[in-house]
Design an enzyme around this catalytic site. Structure first.
Site, short mmCIF file in Angstrom:
data_model
loop_
_atom_site.label_atom_id
_atom_site.label_comp_id
_atom_site.label_asym_id
_atom_site.label_seq_id
_atom_site.Cartn_x
_atom_site.Cartn_y
_atom_site.Cartn_z
N ARG A 291 11.10 -2.04 10.95
CA ARG A 291 10.15 -1.72 12.07
C ARG A 291 10.01 -2.45 13.12
O ARG A 291 10.36 -3.86 12.72
CB ARG A 291 8.70 -1.48 11.16
CG ARG A 291 8.33 -0.12 10.31
CD ARG A 291 7.24 -0.16 9.70
NE ARG A 291 5.82 -0.72 10.13
CZ ARG A 291 5.01 -0.90 9.42
NH1 ARG A 291 4.72 -0.20 8.43
NH2 ARG A 291 3.73 -1.24 10.14
N LYS B 84 0.72 -1.06 -0.05
CA LYS B 84 -0.16 0.14 0.13
C LYS B 84 1.06 1.12 -0.05
O LYS B 84 0.57 2.12 -0.74
CB LYS B 84 -1.12 -0.07 1.32
CG LYS B 84 -1.95 -1.17 1.16
CD LYS B 84 -2.85 -1.00 2.44
CE LYS B 84 -2.27 -1.37 3.78
NZ LYS B 84 -1.58 -2.51 3.89
P1 ADP Z 1 2.28 -1.97 3.32
O1 ADP Z 1 2.03 -0.31 3.11
O2 ADP Z 1 0.90 -2.62 2.43
O3 ADP Z 1 2.32 -2.39 4.71
P2 ADP Z 1 4.83 -1.61 1.88
O4 ADP Z 1 4.45 -0.72 0.74
O5 ADP Z 1 5.59 -1.06 2.87
O6 ADP Z 1 3.40 -2.51 2.36
O7 ADP Z 1 5.45 -3.00 1.22
C1 ADP Z 1 5.83 -3.98 2.15
C2 ADP Z 1 7.16 -4.44 1.73
O8 ADP Z 1 6.96 -5.29 0.40
C3 ADP Z 1 8.15 -3.24 1.36
O9 ADP Z 1 9.52 -3.90 1.61
C4 ADP Z 1 8.11 -3.16 -0.25
O10 ADP Z 1 9.33 -2.68 -0.65
C5 ADP Z 1 7.86 -4.57 -0.72
N1 ADP Z 1 6.84 -4.68 -1.79
C6 ADP Z 1 5.97 -3.61 -2.27
N2 ADP Z 1 5.29 -3.98 -3.04
C7 ADP Z 1 5.81 -5.10 -3.64
C8 ADP Z 1 5.61 -6.04 -4.84
N3 ADP Z 1 4.75 -5.63 -5.66
N4 ADP Z 1 6.38 -7.01 -4.94
C9 ADP Z 1 7.24 -7.33 -3.95
N5 ADP Z 1 7.71 -6.44 -3.08
C10 ADP Z 1 6.78 -5.48 -2.68
P1 AMP Z 2 0.61 0.39 9.07
O1 AMP Z 2 1.77 1.05 9.00
O2 AMP Z 2 -0.69 0.62 8.27
O3 AMP Z 2 0.97 -1.19 8.89
O4 AMP Z 2 -0.11 0.39 10.58
C1 AMP Z 2 0.78 -0.07 11.49
C2 AMP Z 2 0.06 0.12 13.04
O5 AMP Z 2 -0.64 1.27 13.33
C3 AMP Z 2 -1.11 -1.00 12.89
O6 AMP Z 2 -0.63 -2.18 13.24
C4 AMP Z 2 -1.81 -0.43 14.14
O7 AMP Z 2 -1.38 -0.45 15.46
C5 AMP Z 2 -1.96 1.07 13.68
N1 AMP Z 2 -3.13 1.70 12.90
C6 AMP Z 2 -2.85 2.13 11.56
N2 AMP Z 2 -3.90 2.34 11.02
C7 AMP Z 2 -4.97 2.05 11.95
C8 AMP Z 2 -6.36 2.24 11.98
N3 AMP Z 2 -6.93 2.65 10.98
N4 AMP Z 2 -7.08 1.73 13.03
C9 AMP Z 2 -6.36 1.22 14.32
N5 AMP Z 2 -5.23 1.02 14.17
C10 AMP Z 2 -4.24 1.71 13.20
#
Ligand code: ADP
Ligand code: AMP
Length: 218
Positions: free
Chosen positions: A157, A16
Site C-alpha cells: 500500500r 483488523k
Molecule cells: P489493519 O486492518 O488493522 O490495518 P491488517 O489486518 O491489514 O491490519 O494487518 C496488518 C499486517 O499484519 C498484515 O500484513 C497482516 O498479514 C499482519 N497481521 C495481522 N494480524 C497479525 C498477527 N496477529 N500477528 C502478526 N501479523 C499479523
Molecule cells: P485503513 O485501511 O483503515 O488503514 O484506512 C486507510 C486510510 O483511509 C486512512 O489513513 C484514512 O486516510 C482513510 N480512512 C479510513 N477510514 C476513515 C475514517 N473512519 N475517517 C477518516 N478517514 C478514514
C-alpha cells in the site's frame, strides 16, 4: 436470532482486516471497511487521495456519506465495520444513525498492539486490489505474490511507508484512541491482544462473540 452489529477498532496494522475476514465467515456479516471505501474513492477524487496518501483522516462528512450509503445497501442482517468510527463525531453519528434505524451496537472489538510492532508489521504487509491482507513473514499466501482468494497480484500500500506509518500512528493516538474510553463507558468495549498469532486472536474474538450471542438470547 438478533443481529451482530460490530465495530473493529485499533491502530493501523493491528490486524483488523485480517480478523474481519475470518469473523465475516464465522457469522455471515456484511463487511464494510472505510479504508477500502476511501481507497476506491481516491481513484476519482483528488482531495480524498491527498488525505489517504498522507496518512491523514478524510473529513468526517465525506466518510459518513459513503458509509451510510453502503450500510443502507447492505440491509439489516448484521455488519462488521472496519476503520469506523475514528473520531468522536463519527462515533456520535454512528450511534444516532443506528438508533434511527432501530438498531444498536453489539460490541466494539479493540485489537491492541504497540507502535514498534506496528511499524515492523506494516513494512511487510502486502494486499491485493480488493484489500485482502497478507504478510511476507506472518501470513504468507499459498503462492508468492498472489492473493489466495481472488488470484490478484499482491502489492504494497502507498501509505505503508515508514514515515506515513508513523504519521498514521500519531493520528490514531490523537484522534481515535480517545473514543476507546467512550465505547467502554457505553459498555460495548472488548479488548484483544493483537500481538498473539492471527489464529489465536481469532479464537478469542470468536469465543467472545459466541458468548455475547448466548447472553442476548437469555
Ligand atoms: P489493519 O486492518 O488493522 O490495518 P491488517 O489486518 O491489514 O491490519 O494487518 C496488518 C499486517 O499484519 C498484515 O500484513 C497482516 O498479514 C499482519 N497481521 C495481522 N494480524 C497479525 C498477527 N496477529 N500477528 C502478526 N501479523 C499479523
Ligand atoms: P485503513 O485501511 O483503515 O488503514 O484506512 C486507510 C486510510 O483511509 C486512512 O489513513 C484514512 O486516510 C482513510 N480512512 C479510513 N477510514 C476513515 C475514517 N473512519 N475517517 C477518516 N478517514 C478514514
Amino acid at each position: 436470532m438478533s443481529e451482530l452489529n460490530l465495530i473493529l477498532i485499533g491502530p493501523p496494522g493491528a490486524g483488523k482486516g485480517t480478523q474481519a475476514e475470518r469473523i465475516t465467515q464465522d457469522f455471515r456479516l456484511a463487511y464494510i471497511s472505510t479504508g477500502d471505501e476511501m481507497r476506491a474513492a481516491k481513484e476519482t477524487d483528488e482531495d480524498v487521495r491527498r488525505y489517504v496518501d498522507a496518512g491523514e483522516l478524510v473529513p468526517d462528512d465525506i466518510v459518513c456519506k459513503v458509509l451510510f450509503k453502503r450500510m443502507d445497501a447492505e440491509g439489516d442482517d448484521g455488519f462488521i465495520l472496519d476503520g469506523f468510527p475514528r473520531t468522536r463525531p463519527q462515533a456520535d453519528v454512528l450511534n444516532e444513525a443506528l438508533e434511527r434505524r432501530g438498531r444498536r451496537l453489539t460490541a466494539a472489538l479493540l485489537i491492541e498492539v504497540d507502535d514498534e510492532v506496528i511499524v515492523q508489521r506494516l513494512a511487510g504487509r502486502r494486499v491485493c486490489k480488493n484489500g485482502h491482507p497478507y504478510h511476507v513473514d506472518y501470513n504468507r499466501p499459498k503462492h508468492d505474490g498472489v492473493c489466495d482468494i481472488d488470484g490478484l497480484p499482491l502489492v504494497q500500500r502507498e501509505d505503508d511507508q515508514p514515515d506515513t506509518i508513523r504519521k498514521r500512528l500519531r493520528v490514531y493516538h490523537e484522534q481515535t484512541e480517545p473514543i476507546v474510553d467512550h465505547l467502554d463507558d457505553q459498555g460495548v468495549l472488548r479488548r484483544f491482544d493483537g500481538t498473539r498469532p492471527p489464529g489465536e486472536v481469532h479464537d478469542h474474538i470468536r469465543a467472545t462473540l459466541a458468548t455475547l450471542r448466548l447472553e442476548d438470547q437469555l
